[in-house]
Design a protein around this motif. Structure first.
Motif, PDB file in Angstrom:
ATOM      1  N   PRO A 135      15.288 -13.667 -24.571  1.00  0.00           N
ATOM      2  CA  PRO A 135      15.276 -14.958 -23.875  1.00  0.00           C
ATOM      3  C   PRO A 135      13.982 -15.020 -23.062  1.00  0.00           C
ATOM      4  N   VAL A 136      13.770 -16.087 -22.329  1.00  0.00           N
ATOM      5  CA  VAL A 136      12.599 -16.180 -21.460  1.00  0.00           C
ATOM      6  C   VAL A 136      12.766 -15.160 -20.338  1.00  0.00           C
ATOM      7  N   LEU A 137      11.834 -14.235 -20.251  1.00  0.00           N
ATOM      8  CA  LEU A 137      11.875 -13.189 -19.231  1.00  0.00           C
ATOM      9  C   LEU A 137      10.816 -13.485 -18.181  1.00  0.00           C
ATOM     10  N   GLY A 138      10.980 -12.906 -17.015  1.00  0.00           N
ATOM     11  CA  GLY A 138       9.990 -13.042 -15.958  1.00  0.00           C
ATOM     12  C   GLY A 138       8.866 -12.062 -16.188  1.00  0.00           C
ATOM     13  N   ARG A 139       8.737 -11.109 -15.313  1.00  0.00           N
ATOM     14  CA  ARG A 139       7.687 -10.084 -15.389  1.00  0.00           C
ATOM     15  C   ARG A 139       8.251  -8.872 -16.111  1.00  0.00           C
ATOM     16  N   ILE A 140       7.557  -8.425 -17.155  1.00  0.00           N
ATOM     17  CA  ILE A 140       7.925  -7.205 -17.873  1.00  0.00           C
ATOM     18  C   ILE A 140       6.971  -6.114 -17.420  1.00  0.00           C
ATOM     19  N   VAL A 141       7.523  -4.987 -16.974  1.00  0.00           N
ATOM     20  CA  VAL A 141       6.707  -3.847 -16.567  1.00  0.00           C
ATOM     21  C   VAL A 141       7.022  -2.696 -17.510  1.00  0.00           C
ATOM     22  N   VAL A 142       5.997  -2.207 -18.215  1.00  0.00           N
ATOM     23  CA  VAL A 142       6.157  -1.106 -19.168  1.00  0.00           C
ATOM     24  C   VAL A 142       5.621   0.159 -18.510  1.00  0.00           C
ATOM     25  N   GLU A 143       6.534   1.064 -18.157  1.00  0.00           N
ATOM     26  CA  GLU A 143       6.137   2.338 -17.569  1.00  0.00           C
ATOM     27  C   GLU A 143       6.379   3.492 -18.522  1.00  0.00           C
ATOM     28  N   GLY A 144       7.181   3.290 -19.533  1.00  0.00           N
ATOM     29  CA  GLY A 144       7.435   4.282 -20.572  1.00  0.00           C
ATOM     30  C   GLY A 144       6.761   3.829 -21.852  1.00  0.00           C
ATOM     31  N   LEU A 188       3.372 -16.012 -23.727  1.00  0.00           N
ATOM     32  CA  LEU A 188       3.234 -15.863 -22.284  1.00  0.00           C
ATOM     33  C   LEU A 188       3.242 -17.257 -21.668  1.00  0.00           C
ATOM     34  N   LEU A 189       4.273 -17.544 -20.893  1.00  0.00           N
ATOM     35  CA  LEU A 189       4.489 -18.888 -20.379  1.00  0.00           C
ATOM     36  C   LEU A 189       3.716 -19.202 -19.120  1.00  0.00           C
ATOM     37  N   GLY A 190       3.462 -18.205 -18.310  1.00  0.00           N
ATOM     38  CA  GLY A 190       2.777 -18.458 -17.060  1.00  0.00           C
ATOM     39  C   GLY A 190       3.693 -18.940 -15.952  1.00  0.00           C
ATOM     40  N   THR A 191       4.891 -19.361 -16.307  1.00  0.00           N
ATOM     41  CA  THR A 191       5.870 -19.771 -15.316  1.00  0.00           C
ATOM     42  C   THR A 191       7.249 -19.660 -15.954  1.00  0.00           C
ATOM     43  N   ASN A 192       8.271 -19.794 -15.152  1.00  0.00           N
ATOM     44  CA  ASN A 192       9.647 -19.823 -15.651  1.00  0.00           C
ATOM     45  C   ASN A 192      10.448 -20.712 -14.705  1.00  0.00           C
ATOM     46  N   ALA A 193      11.720 -20.881 -14.979  1.00  0.00           N
ATOM     47  CA  ALA A 193      12.534 -21.819 -14.196  1.00  0.00           C
ATOM     48  C   ALA A 193      12.533 -21.471 -12.705  1.00  0.00           C
ATOM     49  N   LYS A 194      12.651 -20.194 -12.381  1.00  0.00           N
ATOM     50  CA  LYS A 194      12.699 -19.773 -10.972  1.00  0.00           C
ATOM     51  C   LYS A 194      11.368 -20.043 -10.268  1.00  0.00           C
ATOM     52  N   LEU A 220       8.897 -12.219 -28.294  1.00  0.00           N
ATOM     53  CA  LEU A 220       8.937 -11.734 -26.922  1.00  0.00           C
ATOM     54  C   LEU A 220       8.332 -12.819 -26.042  1.00  0.00           C
ATOM     55  N   THR A 221       9.136 -13.371 -25.137  1.00  0.00           N
ATOM     56  CA  THR A 221       8.697 -14.473 -24.282  1.00  0.00           C
ATOM     57  C   THR A 221       8.830 -14.055 -22.823  1.00  0.00           C
ATOM     58  N   ALA A 222       7.715 -14.141 -22.082  1.00  0.00           N
ATOM     59  CA  ALA A 222       7.723 -13.702 -20.683  1.00  0.00           C
ATOM     60  C   ALA A 222       6.692 -14.482 -19.883  1.00  0.00           C
ATOM     61  N   THR A 223       6.759 -14.334 -18.565  1.00  0.00           N
ATOM     62  CA  THR A 223       5.771 -14.923 -17.673  1.00  0.00           C
ATOM     63  C   THR A 223       4.543 -14.029 -17.589  1.00  0.00           C
ATOM     64  N   PHE A 224       4.740 -12.737 -17.356  1.00  0.00           N
ATOM     65  CA  PHE A 224       3.683 -11.738 -17.279  1.00  0.00           C
ATOM     66  C   PHE A 224       4.153 -10.498 -18.035  1.00  0.00           C
ATOM     67  N   ILE A 225       3.213  -9.723 -18.548  1.00  0.00           N
ATOM     68  CA  ILE A 225       3.510  -8.380 -19.043  1.00  0.00           C
ATOM     69  C   ILE A 225       2.534  -7.437 -18.364  1.00  0.00           C
TER      70      ILE A 225
END
Length: 130
Positions: A10-19, A67-73, A31-36
């Protein structure tokens, strides 16, 4: 930790990949997000074995990153224009990233199909200001 993403999100906010985040070559994934942010981790889009080792190009599936740059919140707080989304300050040095960004502070590997050529000749010359 290693995660294989084999379904669309779904539309995700910020995805942080540490692994390790893998989109394997046999998957069709949106894959849909505001930031990765790749924060010391590894994001792989390729054909991989069960251990996450790249064994070939992404050939059977289709990976789309939006990458949407924004989301509902964020839109409710800052407005619907992605340019109104606040910049993120990352790390000890405060590196600034804007919306709709893949910030790579680790490894980003996208191994696609070979192409027939790596350049395209221009048909006409262009002058500055044209």
């Amino acid at each position: 930790e290693k995660i294989v993403l084999d379904v669309s999100t779904p539309v995700l906010g910020r995805i942080v990949v540490e692994g390790i985040l893998i989109i394997n070559a046999s998957s069709t994934v949106d894959l849909t997000a505001t930031f990765i942010e790749i924060k010391g981790g590894t994001f792989i889009i390729a054909q991989c074995d069960s251990f996450g080792n790249v064994i070939g190009p992404f050939n059977d599936g289709l990976a789309t990153i939006t990458l949407l740059g924004t989301n509902a919140k964020l839109a409710a707080k800052y407005g619907k224009d992605p340019r109104s989304t606040p910049r993120l300050s990352l790390g000890r040095k405060g590196t600034q990233i804007g919306s709709a960004t893949i910030a790579v502070f680790g490894t980003f590997l996208a191994h696609g199909q070979p192409v027939s050529h790596n350049y395209v000749p221009l048909e006409i010359s262009v002058e500055r200001g044209d």
